[in-house]
Design a protein around this motif. Structure first.
Motif, PDB file in Angstrom:
ATOM      1  N   UNK A  93       0.823  -1.214   0.000  1.00 32.23           N
ATOM      2  CA  UNK A  93       0.000   0.000   0.000  1.00 32.23           C
ATOM      3  C   UNK A  93       0.858   1.265   0.000  1.00 32.23           C
ATOM      4  N   UNK A  94       1.972   1.239   0.714  1.00 31.19           N
ATOM      5  CA  UNK A  94       2.861   2.404   0.729  1.00 31.19           C
ATOM      6  C   UNK A  94       3.443   2.639  -0.669  1.00 31.19           C
ATOM      7  N   UNK A  95       3.881   1.564  -1.327  1.00 31.37           N
ATOM      8  CA  UNK A  95       4.424   1.690  -2.682  1.00 31.37           C
ATOM      9  C   UNK A  95       3.369   2.251  -3.625  1.00 31.37           C
ATOM     10  N   UNK A  96       2.157   1.700  -3.547  1.00 32.13           N
ATOM     11  CA  UNK A  96       1.082   2.171  -4.430  1.00 32.13           C
ATOM     12  C   UNK A  96       0.773   3.644  -4.180  1.00 32.13           C
ATOM     13  N   UNK A  97       0.704   4.047  -2.920  1.00 29.21           N
ATOM     14  CA  UNK A  97       0.396   5.442  -2.596  1.00 29.21           C
ATOM     15  C   UNK A  97       1.493   6.382  -3.096  1.00 29.21           C
ATOM     16  N   UNK A  98       2.758   6.003  -2.896  1.00 37.19           N
ATOM     17  CA  UNK A  98       3.864   6.846  -3.358  1.00 37.19           C
ATOM     18  C   UNK A  98       3.845   7.015  -4.875  1.00 37.19           C
ATOM     19  N   UNK A  99       3.603   5.939  -5.594  1.00 35.83           N
ATOM     20  CA  UNK A  99       3.599   6.017  -7.053  1.00 35.83           C
ATOM     21  C   UNK A  99       2.411   6.842  -7.545  1.00 35.83           C
ATOM     22  N   UNK A 100       1.236   6.625  -6.968  1.00 32.87           N
ATOM     23  CA  UNK A 100       0.041   7.362  -7.410  1.00 32.87           C
ATOM     24  C   UNK A 100       0.184   8.851  -7.151  1.00 32.87           C
ATOM     25  N   UNK A 101       0.639   9.222  -5.956  1.00 31.25           N
ATOM     26  CA  UNK A 101       0.795  10.651  -5.647  1.00 31.25           C
ATOM     27  C   UNK A 101       1.891  11.271  -6.519  1.00 31.25           C
ATOM     28  N   UNK A 102       2.941  10.503  -6.802  1.00 36.75           N
ATOM     29  CA  UNK A 102       3.991  11.015  -7.691  1.00 36.75           C
ATOM     30  C   UNK A 102       3.453  11.272  -9.093  1.00 36.75           C
ATOM     31  N   UNK A 103       2.633  10.356  -9.588  1.00 38.22           N
ATOM     32  CA  UNK A 103       2.049  10.550 -10.916  1.00 38.22           C
ATOM     33  C   UNK A 103       1.099  11.750 -10.941  1.00 38.22           C
ATOM     34  N   UNK A 104       0.383  11.956  -9.860  1.00 33.10           N
ATOM     35  CA  UNK A 104      -0.497  13.135  -9.768  1.00 33.10           C
ATOM     36  C   UNK A 104       0.338  14.415  -9.782  1.00 33.10           C
ATOM     37  N   UNK A 105       1.467  14.416  -9.065  1.00 35.67           N
ATOM     38  CA  UNK A 105       2.351  15.588  -9.062  1.00 35.67           C
ATOM     39  C   UNK A 105       2.924  15.851 -10.451  1.00 35.67           C
ATOM     40  N   UNK A 106       3.324  14.796 -11.141  1.00 42.35           N
ATOM     41  CA  UNK A 106       3.856  14.975 -12.494  1.00 42.35           C
ATOM     42  C   UNK A 106       2.780  15.524 -13.419  1.00 42.35           C
ATOM     43  N   UNK A 107       1.556  15.009 -13.289  1.00 42.34           N
ATOM     44  CA  UNK A 107       0.449  15.514 -14.106  1.00 42.34           C
ATOM     45  C   UNK A 107       0.173  16.981 -13.784  1.00 42.34           C
TER      46      UNK A 107
END
Length: 112
Positions: free
Chosen positions: A18-32
């Motif tokens: 869950x931590x990995x998924x959250x980090x990747x999702x929030x990172x993708x949102x920041x990039x977007x």
């Protein structure tokens, strides 16, 4: 042949996932957000060093490598758990002796 079920994920494995998924999702949102802000032209007007933009820039730079390291940790933990389960399963089975060897008649005497 028996059908083996994989071992259940432990609580630390689920937490790491869950931590990995959250980090990747929030990172993708920041990039977007960076891409949209730059395309809309509001990014240049606000300035890159003001407001929330510095943290939006910095978060993916830190979170994605951390997520990668956590994925490696998760693979190691899962591999160790499966290895341990396989050893326990092998120890629980009765030994059938050497396999692939032809046995002669009882008593060990050759046939004539």
């Amino acid at each position: 042949m028996t059908q083996q079920t994989p071992p259940q994920a432990t609580r630390p494995q689920r937490i790491l996932s869950y931590i990995v998924a959250a980090l990747v999702i929030v990172s993708l949102i920041c990039i977007a957000a960076i891409l949209i802000g730059t395309a809309a032209g509001g990014f240049a007007a606000q300035g890159s060093g003001q407001g929330i933009w510095p943290s939006v820039f910095l978060f993916p730079l830190i979170a994605l490598p951390v997520a990668f390291i956590l994925i490696i940790v998760l693979l190691i933990v899962t591999g160790r758990q499966r290895s341990r389960a396989a050893k326990e399963a092998a120890a629980g089975k009765p030994s059938n002796g050497p396999t692939g060897r032809a046995s002669g008649p009882a008593g060990g005497k050759p046939r004539r």
